[in-house]
Design a protein around this motif. Structure first.
Motif, mmCIF file in Angstrom:
data_model
loop_
_atom_site.group_PDB
_atom_site.id
_atom_site.type_symbol
_atom_site.label_atom_id
_atom_site.label_comp_id
_atom_site.label_asym_id
_atom_site.label_seq_id
_atom_site.Cartn_x
_atom_site.Cartn_y
_atom_site.Cartn_z
ATOM 1 N N GLY A 1 10.518 -5.301 31.233
ATOM 2 C CA GLY A 1 10.657 -4.290 30.201
ATOM 3 C C GLY A 1 11.625 -4.667 29.106
ATOM 4 N N GLY A 2 12.424 -5.707 29.346
ATOM 5 C CA GLY A 2 13.420 -6.138 28.375
ATOM 6 C C GLY A 2 12.813 -6.877 27.196
ATOM 7 N N PRO A 3 13.619 -7.128 26.166
ATOM 8 C CA PRO A 3 13.098 -7.698 24.918
ATOM 9 C C PRO A 3 13.030 -9.215 24.873
ATOM 10 C CG PRO A 3 15.402 -7.135 24.652
ATOM 11 C CD PRO A 3 15.017 -6.695 26.049
ATOM 12 N N LEU A 4 11.991 -9.708 24.198
ATOM 13 C CA LEU A 4 11.887 -11.094 23.757
ATOM 14 C C LEU A 4 11.921 -11.013 22.236
ATOM 15 C CD1 LEU A 4 11.351 -14.079 24.737
ATOM 16 C CD2 LEU A 4 8.967 -13.673 24.086
ATOM 17 N N VAL A 5 12.926 -11.670 21.633
ATOM 18 C CA VAL A 5 13.206 -11.458 20.216
ATOM 19 C C VAL A 5 13.094 -12.760 19.431
ATOM 20 C CG1 VAL A 5 14.932 -10.617 18.571
ATOM 21 C CG2 VAL A 5 14.783 -9.601 20.855
ATOM 22 N N VAL A 6 12.457 -12.672 18.264
ATOM 23 C CA VAL A 6 12.388 -13.780 17.312
ATOM 24 C C VAL A 6 12.692 -13.220 15.922
ATOM 25 C CG1 VAL A 6 10.899 -15.448 16.157
ATOM 26 C CG2 VAL A 6 10.752 -15.172 18.625
ATOM 27 N N GLU A 7 13.656 -13.816 15.262
ATOM 28 C CA GLU A 7 14.005 -13.437 13.892
ATOM 29 C C GLU A 7 14.205 -11.931 13.744
ATOM 30 O OE1 GLU A 7 11.174 -15.168 11.205
ATOM 31 O OE2 GLU A 7 11.496 -17.204 11.983
ATOM 32 N N ASN A 8 14.981 -11.383 14.669
ATOM 33 C CA ASN A 8 15.364 -9.967 14.637
ATOM 34 C C ASN A 8 14.182 -9.008 14.724
ATOM 35 O OD1 ASN A 8 18.209 -10.460 14.363
ATOM 36 N ND2 ASN A 8 17.827 -11.004 12.219
ATOM 37 N N LYS A 9 13.156 -9.429 15.456
ATOM 38 C CA LYS A 9 12.034 -8.532 15.730
ATOM 39 C C LYS A 9 11.649 -8.628 17.203
ATOM 40 C CE LYS A 9 9.546 -7.617 11.447
ATOM 41 N NZ LYS A 9 8.202 -7.567 10.787
ATOM 42 N N LEU A 10 11.227 -7.503 17.750
ATOM 43 C CA LEU A 10 10.738 -7.466 19.119
ATOM 44 C C LEU A 10 9.315 -8.011 19.138
ATOM 45 C CD1 LEU A 10 11.137 -6.454 22.092
ATOM 46 C CD2 LEU A 10 10.035 -4.328 21.358
ATOM 47 N N ILE A 11 9.150 -9.222 19.684
ATOM 48 C CA ILE A 11 7.810 -9.822 19.718
ATOM 49 C C ILE A 11 7.211 -9.785 21.117
ATOM 50 C CG2 ILE A 11 8.489 -11.374 17.860
ATOM 51 C CD1 ILE A 11 7.967 -13.630 20.129
ATOM 52 N N GLY A 12 8.041 -9.586 22.133
ATOM 53 C CA GLY A 12 7.543 -9.605 23.508
ATOM 54 C C GLY A 12 8.319 -8.667 24.412
ATOM 55 N N ILE A 13 7.690 -8.319 25.522
ATOM 56 C CA ILE A 13 8.304 -7.479 26.556
ATOM 57 C C ILE A 13 8.184 -8.229 27.872
ATOM 58 C CG2 ILE A 13 8.200 -5.272 27.779
ATOM 59 C CD1 ILE A 13 6.648 -4.173 25.320
ATOM 60 N N VAL A 14 9.291 -8.396 28.578
ATOM 61 C CA VAL A 14 9.253 -9.104 29.862
ATOM 62 C C VAL A 14 8.223 -8.439 30.769
ATOM 63 C CG1 VAL A 14 10.558 -9.846 31.885
ATOM 64 C CG2 VAL A 14 11.683 -9.752 29.653
ATOM 65 N N SER A 15 7.244 -9.230 31.214
ATOM 66 C CA SER A 15 6.128 -8.657 31.957
ATOM 67 C C SER A 15 5.929 -9.282 33.327
ATOM 68 C CB SER A 15 4.840 -8.777 31.137
ATOM 69 O OG SER A 15 3.734 -8.232 31.815
ATOM 70 N N THR A 16 5.655 -10.587 33.372
ATOM 71 C CA THR A 16 5.294 -11.196 34.645
ATOM 72 C C THR A 16 5.545 -12.700 34.604
ATOM 73 O OG1 THR A 16 3.514 -11.349 36.286
ATOM 74 C CG2 THR A 16 2.870 -11.511 33.980
ATOM 75 N N GLY A 17 5.171 -13.396 35.667
ATOM 76 C CA GLY A 17 5.368 -14.833 35.754
ATOM 77 C C GLY A 17 5.330 -15.285 37.196
ATOM 78 N N ASN A 18 5.219 -16.571 37.404
ATOM 79 C CA ASN A 18 5.173 -17.139 38.752
ATOM 80 C C ASN A 18 6.589 -17.504 39.178
ATOM 81 O OD1 ASN A 18 4.553 -18.352 41.139
ATOM 82 N ND2 ASN A 18 3.408 -20.050 40.262
#
Length: 268
Positions: A224-241
């Protein structure tokens, strides 16, 4: 795609989870979950301490007992963007948002109650996409919100672009949760490379970030946390192996795809 969700317990399940030994997850599915963790389960892998003053829009979610289980981003004074799998099926009165608190052991910042939960109507699970939700709070927070990526922000998703992920989750796979805010910088991975790691990866719904050799990644408790590029929210922590494994980048919700739906929830 295997069950690689980063959220393990529902908010109500945190009470049962407290009876487990510190940091131990009991099933194979739980072992790779990245969000519903108590304060005794691990933060971001390969990261470093971050100042809440530099990232005032990052928040975390708790149950009514104060147990942190996910992260989120302040997108409007009374609106939080988070992962759908963090709050799907939960009652608003069982979720709280903590803003302006760098160290979970302090009482700094503000604790807001959740009065409404919107989960994207296409959400089924973290592996199928649409892993985005918006929370409505009972008050307006004073922290500075973060802008949400728009559909035209294609340059923000260019392969190799440096992104920043933040959270209070695990610092190692199966490790302990961080008491303080952590951040890490990871390059965005091409859709082709992410498809190799995850055959059912959906480029229109997801974006990957990580190093080929691993070592830096979001982890349990960061969902649910943020993935940020150039002061914009581009992603939301979702999943992974797992967390920070070689050739297994983290998967994030591609926010730009869902901009219009999210903006409708944020209002003007």
């Amino acid at each position: 795609m295997a069950d690689i969700r980063r959220r393990m317990w529902s908010v109500a399940g945190l009470l049962a989870a407290a009876t487990l030994s510190s940091g131990l997850l009991t099933t194979a599915a739980n072992a790779s979950d990245r969000d519903a963790l108590t304060a005794k389960v691990p933060p971001i892998v390969g990261g470093q301490p971050a100042k809440i003053a530099d990232h005032p829009w990052v928040v975390y979610l708790t149950d009514t007992q104060g147990n942190q289980f996910c992260g989120g981003t302040l997108a409007k004074a009374n609106k939080i963007v988070t992962a759908a799998h963090c709050v799907s099926g939960e009652k608003p009165e069982l979720v709280q948002v903590v803003a302006g608190r760098e160290d979970k052991q302090t009482s700094e910042g503000k604790v807001a109650k959740v009065t409404g939960i919107w989960v994207h109507p296409n959400f089924q699970n973290a592996n199928s996409g649409a892993d985005v939700a918006v929370l409505t709070l009972d008050q307006e927070l004073q922290q500075q919100p973060l802008a949400v990526a728009e559909k035209g922000d294609t340059s923000l998703y260019e392969t190799g672009k440096t992104s920043t992920v933040l959270g209070w989750g695990a610092t190692a796979e199966g490790g302990q949760a961080s008491q303080t805010l952590q951040k890490a910088e990871v390059p965005l991975v091409s859709d082709q490379e992410c498809q190799k790691a995850y055959p059912q990866y959906k480029s229109d719904a997801m974006v990957c970030a990580g190093l080929p050799q691993g070592g830096v990644d979001s982890c349990q408790g960061d969902s649910g946390g943020p993935l940020v590029v150039e002061n914009k929210l581009i992603g939301i922590v979702s999943t992974g192996n797992g967390c920070a494994r070689p050739n297994a980048p983290g998967i994030y919700t591609r926010v730009a795809t869902y901009h219009d739906d999210v903006q409708a929830q944020l209002g003007s």
